[in-house]
Design a protein around this motif. Structure first.
Motif, short mmCIF file in Angstrom:
data_model
loop_
_atom_site.label_atom_id
_atom_site.label_comp_id
_atom_site.label_asym_id
_atom_site.label_seq_id
_atom_site.Cartn_x
_atom_site.Cartn_y
_atom_site.Cartn_z
N ASN A 1 45.82 37.15 46.77
CA ASN A 1 47.16 36.82 46.36
C ASN A 1 48.05 37.85 46.92
N GLN B 1 47.30 36.73 37.57
CA GLN B 1 48.20 37.90 37.95
C GLN B 1 49.33 38.02 37.22
N ILE C 1 44.45 41.86 43.27
CA ILE C 1 45.03 41.38 44.24
C ILE C 1 44.08 41.38 45.88
N ARG D 1 50.63 40.72 46.54
CA ARG D 1 51.46 41.42 45.15
C ARG D 1 52.75 41.61 45.25
N LEU E 1 45.10 45.73 38.62
CA LEU E 1 46.02 44.46 39.42
C LEU E 1 45.56 44.77 40.99
N GLN F 1 47.17 32.54 39.54
CA GLN F 1 48.44 32.94 39.42
C GLN F 1 48.81 33.50 38.04
N TYR G 1 48.18 40.55 34.49
CA TYR G 1 48.07 41.77 34.75
C TYR G 1 49.55 42.52 35.08
N GLU G 2 50.32 41.90 35.66
CA GLU G 2 51.84 42.27 35.84
C GLU G 2 52.46 42.78 34.47
#
Length: 397
Positions: free
Chosen positions: A366, A306, A361, A368, A357, A303, A309-310
């Motif tokens: 995970n 992620q 995913i 998106r 990203l 998490q 990357y976001e």
């Protein structure tokens, strides 16, 4: 009780107000740098820098004033809504236990608890607003002075120096918000932490006051997969508020409630709710990740990756927006070309980060969350220009 999913997203509207304000300020700074010009004429440069700084100062104050007014309304609305939601859940348990909790509107004490939490959160957000204004002015002055030195020394052409100054602003934004401890965090991160933590703590105090009214001594904590490792130790368990139960541990000591690192502390998405022996059944699993065959610590790291990357995607979008605003502000064709080169690089960067990203995913399994990739002022026009700039780069390779 507030579910983890609710707490994860509760601050989004306030965060959007400030990220939009930050982007507007950064784009304004870029325009002011373009308009300053005359990088090799010291007297003209200083005069125009002062003029543009005065205009920027007025713009920053106006932008932040509007953001503050909007955010104050949002914070009040969010905390009021959250308190109502949490007590509605808790009160249903009290009623099932044969108790009669009074409505919040009829309890001056409960309203006072909620008001105190709201005011504390507003004060913290206000502190960040003032710091943002100071950092905005520093970002402008530092980048512009650096550009002047590079141009006047002959290290770069004036247009190249301006382009690099805008690049510095585009990549850093209003880079940091200073904390009394000497640490630094982004505007977005600071506002999100202030609001989500503030509302969780305000609601928790409201719940504890109600528990005292109802004579409830036991609580169950919520849980979620990928919890912070230190929080995974106590999530989804029952505790005693009084701390003297033979079957259940001490609420304050074991969860760290009341500290920044504990339950309802900084960026904590856990909550709690009343529990009655012989009546209540456990609602949350102590290890929800294991229930679906995953390790909590591994899920936590995934998490966090992620989120990284976001943030990278959002950062590249902000860069594109700043270069686009600067290009629109200049009438100098040579400078516009310099800025377009940087816009194209940012567009390529954005595409690569989006691909990374997507790959993450696909490999992690995970979900998106595209709303976390969005940023203020990223509209169809800028998006379309970025797509074409990337295509042009790929075709010319």
């Amino acid at each position: 009780m507030l579910p983890p999913e609710y707490l994860m997203n509760a601050s989004s509207d306030v965060v959007y107000v400030y990220t939009k304000a930050e982007q507007a300020i950064v784009e304004d700074i870029a325009k002011r740098i373009v308009k300053t010009g005359r990088m090799t004429d010291t007297a003209s440069f200083q005069l125009e820098k002062a003029r543009q700084f005065g205009m920027l100062n007025g713009d920053v104050e106006k932008i932040l004033s509007e953001a503050t007014n909007k955010s104050r309304k949002e914070v009040r609305k969010i905390i009021s809504k959250s308190g109502t939601k949490a007590l509605a859940y808790d009160d249903s348990i009290y009623k099932a236990a044969g108790l009669s909790p009074s409505p919040v509107a009829e309890s001056p004490a409960l309203k006072s608890v909620l008001l105190q939490g709201t005011n504390s959160t507003l004060q913290l957000v206000g502190n960040y607003t003032r710091t943002t204004a100071q950092m905005s002015k520093l970002a402008y002055l530092n980048s512009l002075d650096q550009a002047f030195i590079q141009a006047s020394s002959g290290a770069m052409s004036p247009n190249r120096a301006i382009s690099q100054a805008i690049k510095q602003v585009a990549q850093n934004g209003i880079e940091k918000v200073a904390y009394p401890s000497g640490g630094y965090r982004s505007v977005e991160s600071s506002i999100r932490t202030a609001v989500s933590t503030g509302l969780n703590q305000a609601v928790a105090k409201l719940q504890l006051y109600r528990m005292d009214e109802m004579g409830c001594e036991l609580v169950e904590t919520t849980s979620h997969a990928g919890a912070r490792p230190t929080h995974a130790e106590w999530q989804g368990r029952v505790f005693c508020i009084k701390g003297n139960h033979k079957f259940y541990g001490d609420f304050y000591r074991e969860t760290g409630y009341g500290s920044g690192e504990g339950l309802c502390g900084w960026n904590c998405y856990h909550s709690f709710f009343p529990y009655f022996e012989g009546l209540s059944t456990r609602s949350f699993s102590p290890d929800p990740a294991a229930d679906v065959g995953r390790d909590n610590d591994e899920e936590y790291l995934l998490q966090q990756k992620q989120r990284y990357y976001e943030r990278q995607v959002r950062s590249a979008k902000k860069e594109c927006g700043v270069y686009n605003s600067a290009m629109e502000a200049t009438k100098d064709e040579e400078l516009r070309n310099e800025l377009y080169d940087e816009f194209q690089k940012a567009s390529v960067k954005l595409k690569r980060r989006e691909e990374k990203l997507e790959e993450f995913i696909s490999q992690s399994g995970n979900v998106r969350e595209r709303e976390r990739e969005q940023t203020a002022n990223w509209n169809r026009s800028v998006s379309s220009k970025a797509v074409w700039a990337n295509r042009k780069y790929q075709n010319n390779r």
